[in-house]
Scaffold this motif. Structure first.
Motif, short mmCIF file in Angstrom:
data_model
loop_
_atom_site.label_atom_id
_atom_site.label_comp_id
_atom_site.label_asym_id
_atom_site.label_seq_id
_atom_site.Cartn_x
_atom_site.Cartn_y
_atom_site.Cartn_z
N GLN A 1 -39.97 19.89 -35.08
CA GLN A 1 -41.28 20.48 -35.32
C GLN A 1 -41.11 21.96 -35.68
N LYS A 2 -41.98 22.40 -36.59
CA LYS A 2 -41.88 23.76 -37.11
C LYS A 2 -43.28 24.32 -37.30
N SER B 1 -41.20 31.39 -40.66
CA SER B 1 -40.02 31.09 -41.49
C SER B 1 -38.78 31.56 -40.74
N GLY C 1 -36.43 29.98 -39.36
CA GLY C 1 -36.04 29.24 -38.16
C GLY C 1 -36.82 29.56 -36.91
N ILE D 1 -38.87 26.72 -34.30
CA ILE D 1 -38.44 25.34 -34.55
C ILE D 1 -37.81 24.75 -33.29
N SER D 2 -38.10 23.49 -33.04
CA SER D 2 -37.49 22.81 -31.89
C SER D 2 -37.35 21.32 -32.19
N MET E 1 -48.69 22.78 -36.92
CA MET E 1 -47.26 22.47 -36.91
C MET E 1 -46.97 21.40 -37.96
N LEU F 1 -29.69 23.88 -36.58
CA LEU F 1 -30.37 24.61 -37.67
C LEU F 1 -29.36 25.35 -38.52
N ASN G 1 -30.32 27.62 -40.86
CA ASN G 1 -30.88 28.89 -41.34
C ASN G 1 -29.92 30.04 -41.09
#
Length: 469
Positions: free
Chosen positions: A169-170, A175, A177, A180-181, A195, A257, A259
């Motif tokens: 989910q973001k 932005s 990163g 985010i989780s 989200m 991630l 990123n």
């Protein structure tokens, strides 16, 4: 780097591009501020919403200036009066480009083709172009249903190991990163803010045990009809911890991630995979597509075949979204496409970014991004114009005197055909006989770009627009 006639500032790039009355190219171009671009001697106002704010040397005047041929800003908030632009002026944003860059809108456009066509290779591409995605809280009920179905082994798109039901989910508005989780329990889903929740790709292609994704650059010079170009170079962005689905590491974003902003601290501390430590030029947690191609080829990956799939995914996304993006002959835009490759070498589109970062944080950035910008401008080939001739034409067209052939403001005193002939003659004078490149016509220079559309694959997609029998 940028050529003579170019000025760069925090707001973007301005190409002066004009020529003096004698035809000598100008040695300096438009000055750029955060609001836009102005011509020689004029500074764009920092709070202006359109090209060329307050002008005059020193920036204290109030005259508006539009003497430029390319406006490249790094903000979609810049408001450009597109209806007032000259035929040779280009602006690096399309109205409604958000139809491509917002996940919820792109999802809607892809879904339309999934419903309309469910057979054939080209149509099937739309079916699993992106992992299953929901926008919360708007689609909370649909997400809950998909979540429960996945618990019982009914996969939405991405196959995951038995017993695992993992989503990412973001926050919509963040932005790099942030926020985010990974979630494996419906109770951990954030319903309090907007989200995007997406099925997690649990089987990514790895390089020596490390996960990566691709940052690709796609230049669009026309929507409706579509004309687009893929850049041959870009970045593979890596994690700095080996990939694992161990439950204890699901909260470790350095594992999951890619990123660069998330991985920066470890990268600056030299905590990188061996193949990134040996990279030249150094790119922190990133490496070039050239290096990635070499790394994957060692493991038997057919890069030309993989790259063709990447190009097809990018073309399909552009094709689906363009139905909602109006034609704008003065516009162009460079998009950042983020894609991931799974262990079966399937290419997944993660998202499309407007105004991708052109920051020069590493030697690798400095080796790729300035050349990318230069190649964009070479492909566009903005037309130089004679400033003195343009000023003369404008003076004549705003002359209210009835003594000559020109009468009312901007119009001739003659017929419509005479008006068209005079307009053509004026353009010939201002542009020195040059003409803008037409759709489908090969550019004089393509630099590192290859054409995505028009192309044979794009032709197959066009057939999907035909009415169903």
């Amino acid at each position: 780097g940028p050529r003579a006639g170019t000025a760069i500032g925090p707001g973007g790039i301005g190409l002066g591009g004009g020529a003096s009355g004698s035809g000598t190219p100008l040695s300096s171009g438009g000055a750029v501020g955060s609001g836009g671009v102005a011509s020689i001697g004029g500074m764009a106002s920092s709070n202006s919403g359109s090209p060329g704010g307050s002008s005059a040397a020193g920036g204290s005047g109030g005259t508006r200036c539009h003497m430029w041929n390319v406006l490249w800003s790094w903000s979609v908030k810049v408001r450009v009066p597109v209806n007032d632009l000259m035929v040779w002026q280009r602006v690096n944003h399309f109205a409604e480009a958000r139809q491509l860059t917002r996940k919820d809108l792109l999802k809607k456009h892809l879904a339309k083709y999934q419903v309309m066509h469910n057979t054939g290779r080209s149509a099937a591409l739309f079916d699993r172009l992106t992992p299953t995605t929901f926008v919360l809280p708007k689609e909370a009920a649909a997400f809950e249903e998909a979540f429960v179905r996945a618990l019982h082994g009914v996969e939405p798109t991405c196959v995951q190991p038995v017993g695992l039901n993992l989503w990412i989910q973001k926050p919509v508005g963040l932005s790099r990163g942030r926020g985010i989780s990974l979630i494996s329990s419906f109770k951990k889903v954030n319903m309090a803010e907007a989200m995007v929740v997406q099925r997690y790709l649990t089987d990514p292609l790895l390089v020596e045990g490390y996960k990566f994704d691709l940052r690709l650059y796609v230049l669009v010079t026309s929507f409706n009809p579509l004309e687009a170009w893929m850049y041959e170079e870009g970045f593979a962005r890596f994690t700095t911890f080996p990939y694992t689905l161990d439950e204890a590491e699901l909260g470790n974003m350095h594992v999951h991630l890619t990123n660069s902003s998330v991985q920066r601290t470890r990268a600056e501390g030299g905590q990188l995979p061996t193949f990134l430590q040996a990279a030249d030029p150094a790119g922190g947690s990133k490496t070039s597509l050239t290096t990635l191609r070499r790394l994957l080829s060692r493991h038997g990956v057919d890069w030309p075949l993989l790259w063709s799939r990447v190009c097809e995914v990018a073309t399909a996304a552009l094709f689906a979204a363009q139905d909602a993006i109006p034609h704008s002959p003065n516009s162009f835009e460079l998009f950042g496409f983020d894609m991931m490759i799974d262990a079966e070498l399937k290419v997944w589109l993660l998202e499309v970014n407007s105004s991708p970062s052109m920051g020069l944080d590493t030697p690798l950035d400095r080796a790729i991004k300035p050349r990318l910008i230069a190649d964009v401008l070479e492909l566009l080939a903005p037309l130089p114009f004679d400033r003195t001739a343009l000023a003369s034409v404008l003076r004549a067209r705003t002359n209210t005197s009835r003594s000559g052939r020109r009468g009312t403001h901007g119009l001739l005193s003659g017929t419509a055909s005479e008006e068209r002939e005079m307009c053509c003659a004026d353009l010939q004078t201002v542009l020195g006989g040059a003409l803008p490149r037409r759709y489908g016509e090969k550019p004089r220079s393509m630099g590192g770009f290859a054409c995505l559309a028009p192309s044979p694959f794009h032709d197959r997609l066009l057939k999907l627009r035909r009415p169903l029998p």
